[in-house]
Scaffold this motif. Sequence first.
Motif, PDB file in Angstrom:
ATOM      1  N   ALA A  76      31.794  37.229  47.965  1.00 28.81           N
ATOM      2  CA  ALA A  76      32.494  36.662  46.813  1.00 28.81           C
ATOM      3  C   ALA A  76      31.506  36.101  45.798  1.00 28.81           C
ATOM      4  CB  ALA A  76      33.465  35.575  47.272  1.00 28.81           C
ATOM      5  N   LYS A  77      30.476  35.416  46.280  1.00 33.46           N
ATOM      6  CA  LYS A  77      29.454  34.874  45.371  1.00 33.46           C
ATOM      7  C   LYS A  77      28.688  35.997  44.677  1.00 33.46           C
ATOM      8  CE  LYS A  77      28.850  30.430  47.605  1.00 33.46           C
ATOM      9  NZ  LYS A  77      27.950  29.533  48.342  1.00 33.46           N
ATOM     10  N   GLU A  85      32.244  34.941  52.066  1.00 32.51           N
ATOM     11  CA  GLU A  85      31.795  33.979  51.055  1.00 32.51           C
ATOM     12  C   GLU A  85      30.580  34.514  50.293  1.00 32.51           C
ATOM     13  OE1 GLU A  85      29.954  29.523  51.057  1.00 32.51           O
ATOM     14  OE2 GLU A  85      31.678  29.882  52.360  1.00 32.51           O
ATOM     15  N   ARG A  86      29.626  35.094  51.016  1.00 31.66           N
ATOM     16  CA  ARG A  86      28.447  35.688  50.370  1.00 31.66           C
ATOM     17  C   ARG A  86      28.855  36.810  49.427  1.00 31.66           C
ATOM     18  NH1 ARG A  86      24.670  38.400  53.715  1.00 31.66           N
ATOM     19  NH2 ARG A  86      23.276  38.336  51.961  1.00 31.66           N
ATOM     20  N   SER A 136      28.636  41.600  36.211  1.00 29.75           N
ATOM     21  CA  SER A 136      29.311  41.554  34.919  1.00 29.75           C
ATOM     22  C   SER A 136      30.806  41.769  35.152  1.00 29.75           C
ATOM     23  CB  SER A 136      28.770  42.647  33.992  1.00 29.75           C
ATOM     24  OG  SER A 136      29.188  43.919  34.445  1.00 29.75           O
ATOM     25  N   PRO A 137      31.646  41.278  34.245  1.00 32.94           N
ATOM     26  CA  PRO A 137      33.095  41.472  34.421  1.00 32.94           C
ATOM     27  C   PRO A 137      33.481  42.945  34.590  1.00 32.94           C
ATOM     28  CG  PRO A 137      32.695  39.851  32.717  1.00 32.94           C
ATOM     29  CD  PRO A 137      31.353  40.439  33.093  1.00 32.94           C
ATOM     30  N   ARG A 161      32.340  44.111  38.086  1.00 26.16           N
ATOM     31  CA  ARG A 161      33.184  43.463  39.088  1.00 26.16           C
ATOM     32  C   ARG A 161      34.571  44.112  39.137  1.00 26.16           C
ATOM     33  NH1 ARG A 161      32.109  38.504  37.947  1.00 26.16           N
ATOM     34  NH2 ARG A 161      33.607  38.338  36.253  1.00 26.16           N
ATOM     35  N   GLU A 162      35.135  44.377  37.967  1.00 25.62           N
ATOM     36  CA  GLU A 162      36.455  44.999  37.908  1.00 25.62           C
ATOM     37  C   GLU A 162      36.453  46.364  38.598  1.00 25.62           C
ATOM     38  OE1 GLU A 162      39.883  45.946  34.604  1.00 25.62           O
ATOM     39  OE2 GLU A 162      37.799  46.193  33.977  1.00 25.62           O
ATOM     40  N   VAL A 220      35.875  46.040  42.470  1.00 23.81           N
ATOM     41  CA  VAL A 220      37.053  45.470  43.133  1.00 23.81           C
ATOM     42  C   VAL A 220      38.179  46.502  43.186  1.00 23.81           C
ATOM     43  CG1 VAL A 220      38.906  43.753  42.888  1.00 23.81           C
ATOM     44  CG2 VAL A 220      36.512  43.043  42.722  1.00 23.81           C
ATOM     45  N   LEU A 242      29.869  39.019  44.023  1.00 23.53           N
ATOM     46  CA  LEU A 242      30.781  39.614  43.041  1.00 23.53           C
ATOM     47  C   LEU A 242      30.859  38.767  41.775  1.00 23.53           C
ATOM     48  CD1 LEU A 242      33.679  40.812  45.369  1.00 23.53           C
ATOM     49  CD2 LEU A 242      32.142  42.270  44.037  1.00 23.53           C
ATOM     50  N   GLU A 243      30.828  37.457  41.930  1.00 19.83           N
ATOM     51  CA  GLU A 243      30.882  36.560  40.769  1.00 19.83           C
ATOM     52  C   GLU A 243      29.680  36.750  39.849  1.00 19.83           C
ATOM     53  OE1 GLU A 243      31.202  32.596  42.287  1.00 19.83           O
ATOM     54  OE2 GLU A 243      33.206  32.940  43.098  1.00 19.83           O
ATOM     55  N   GLN A 244      28.569  37.197  40.407  1.00 18.01           N
ATOM     56  CA  GLN A 244      27.348  37.370  39.622  1.00 18.01           C
ATOM     57  C   GLN A 244      27.299  38.699  38.867  1.00 18.01           C
ATOM     58  OE1 GLN A 244      23.659  36.049  41.588  1.00 18.01           O
ATOM     59  NE2 GLN A 244      24.985  35.264  43.211  1.00 18.01           N
TER      60      GLN A 244
END
Length: 98
Positions: free
Chosen positions: A33-34, A30-31, A40-41, A44-45, A48, A36-38
């Motif tokens: 994932a949070k 969960e940490r 930039s796209p 993150r891409e 991932v 990664l959400e922060q």
Amino acid sequence: MNSAVEFDESLHLSPLPGPEAQALAGSERERLAKGLEQLSPRSREVIVLRELEGCSYKEIASITAMPIGTVMSTLARARERLQQLLGRSGTKEAVHDL
């Protein structure tokens, strides 16, 4: 015809993690994932694709239409930023454990 099934001892050597270990692992996911959400796209891409999908730099460059050097620098910055966001030095290992 012999219908006996061979017993594979290696399948029974690793016990399933207990509830506490499962909760900790869920909390870490969960940490992450949070965190990664922060990002930039673009960051993150790239992270991932590399860490979760296991793509090579060349594959990432092809998928994202970026030069390999840009992939490498973006990945390095994304890892560094994720470590900052998660606030601990062991983040690199956490990313690789996914």
